[in-house]
Design a protein around this motif. Structure first.
Motif, PDB file in Angstrom:
ATOM      1  N   UNK A 192       0.838  -1.206   0.000  1.00  0.00           N
ATOM      2  CA  UNK A 192       0.000   0.000   0.000  1.00  0.00           C
ATOM      3  C   UNK A 192       0.871   1.253   0.000  1.00  0.00           C
ATOM      4  N   UNK A 193       1.950   1.246   0.773  1.00  0.00           N
ATOM      5  CA  UNK A 193       2.862   2.391   0.799  1.00  0.00           C
ATOM      6  C   UNK A 193       3.539   2.576  -0.558  1.00  0.00           C
ATOM      7  N   UNK A 194       3.906   1.473  -1.189  1.00  0.00           N
ATOM      8  CA  UNK A 194       4.550   1.530  -2.502  1.00  0.00           C
ATOM      9  C   UNK A 194       3.589   2.065  -3.555  1.00  0.00           C
ATOM     10  N   UNK A 195       2.358   1.564  -3.547  1.00  0.00           N
ATOM     11  CA  UNK A 195       1.346   2.028  -4.492  1.00  0.00           C
ATOM     12  C   UNK A 195       1.093   3.521  -4.288  1.00  0.00           C
ATOM     13  N   UNK A 196       0.992   3.961  -3.042  1.00  0.00           N
ATOM     14  CA  UNK A 196       0.790   5.388  -2.752  1.00  0.00           C
ATOM     15  C   UNK A 196       1.952   6.229  -3.281  1.00  0.00           C
ATOM     16  N   UNK A 197       3.168   5.729  -3.119  1.00  0.00           N
ATOM     17  CA  UNK A 197       4.346   6.456  -3.590  1.00  0.00           C
ATOM     18  C   UNK A 197       4.343   6.556  -5.120  1.00  0.00           C
ATOM     19  N   UNK A 245       1.657   9.137  -5.949  1.00  0.00           N
ATOM     20  CA  UNK A 245       2.046  10.487  -5.523  1.00  0.00           C
ATOM     21  C   UNK A 245       3.043  11.108  -6.486  1.00  0.00           C
ATOM     22  N   UNK A 246       3.971  10.304  -6.979  1.00  0.00           N
ATOM     23  CA  UNK A 246       5.020  10.824  -7.851  1.00  0.00           C
ATOM     24  C   UNK A 246       4.707  10.611  -9.333  1.00  0.00           C
ATOM     25  N   UNK A 257      11.087  18.808  -8.610  1.00  0.00           N
ATOM     26  CA  UNK A 257      10.226  17.625  -8.550  1.00  0.00           C
ATOM     27  C   UNK A 257      11.072  16.393  -8.853  1.00  0.00           C
ATOM     28  N   UNK A 258      10.411  15.261  -9.038  1.00  0.00           N
ATOM     29  CA  UNK A 258      11.150  14.015  -9.238  1.00  0.00           C
ATOM     30  C   UNK A 258      11.783  13.904 -10.612  1.00  0.00           C
ATOM     31  N   UNK A 259      11.538  14.873 -11.507  1.00  0.00           N
ATOM     32  CA  UNK A 259      12.170  14.850 -12.820  1.00  0.00           C
ATOM     33  C   UNK A 259      11.506  13.904 -13.788  1.00  0.00           C
ATOM     34  N   UNK A 260      12.140  13.739 -14.935  1.00  0.00           N
ATOM     35  CA  UNK A 260      11.616  12.835 -15.952  1.00  0.00           C
ATOM     36  C   UNK A 260      12.720  11.892 -16.405  1.00  0.00           C
ATOM     37  N   UNK A 261      12.394  11.027 -17.373  1.00  0.00           N
ATOM     38  CA  UNK A 261      13.366  10.023 -17.820  1.00  0.00           C
ATOM     39  C   UNK A 261      14.634  10.657 -18.374  1.00  0.00           C
ATOM     40  N   UNK A 262      14.507  11.793 -19.069  1.00  0.00           N
ATOM     41  CA  UNK A 262      15.696  12.455 -19.615  1.00  0.00           C
ATOM     42  C   UNK A 262      16.600  12.963 -18.503  1.00  0.00           C
ATOM     43  N   UNK A 263      15.996  13.521 -17.450  1.00  0.00           N
ATOM     44  CA  UNK A 263      16.785  13.995 -16.314  1.00  0.00           C
ATOM     45  C   UNK A 263      17.526  12.829 -15.649  1.00  0.00           C
TER      46      UNK A 263
END
Length: 131
Positions: A38-43, A46-47, A108-114
């Motif tokens: 559940x914590x993993x799914x929420x993460x 969220x991101x 933020x968490x960025x994207x695949x290129x970052x």
């Protein structure tokens, strides 16, 4: 502390009892698997991470507690049926470093290129120091 904390502390003993038929031990491991899933799914939500990504789980609980790990994987797949699971390429700390660099760079968490850009810069060091 959560049930996951206690399970991690006593996972070998709890796993042994569960495999010998102890119903309470079995429920502890199943509950920990559900909670971590559940914590993993929420993460992931969220991101706004892709539901078909490769997920890497590490640590003693995932290494020594088959029942908990299998329950975790099953529960994550209930929400993200296309998610994959992979062994770690680096020590877990590398993911934390990448995340912090992305946060600093873009807020933020960025994207695949970052991520590709950061990995191309730090990968030689990770390989050199075997991290």
């Amino acid at each position: 502390p959560s049930i996951a904390y206690y399970t991690g502390t006593f996972c070998k003993t709890v796993e042994k009892a569960a495999k010998q038929g102890d119903k309470e031990a079995l429920e502890i491991l199943r509950s920990a698997g559900r909670e971590l899933a559940a914590q993993t799914v929420d993460m992931i939500k969220k991101h706004d991470l892709p539901g078909n990504m490769k997920l890497c789980v590490t640590g003693s609980v995932f290494t020594f507690c088959d029942i908990m790990r299998d329950n975790f994987l099953e529960n994550v797949k209930k929400t993200y049926s296309e998610i994959g699971f992979a062994p770690p390429e680096y020590l877990p700390v590398v993911g934390g470093v990448i995340y912090c660099l992305l946060k600093e760079k873009s807020g933020n968490a960025g994207n695949d290129n970052d991520i590709s850009e950061i990995m191309s810069r730090i990968e030689p060091t990770c390989r050199e120091y075997k991290i």
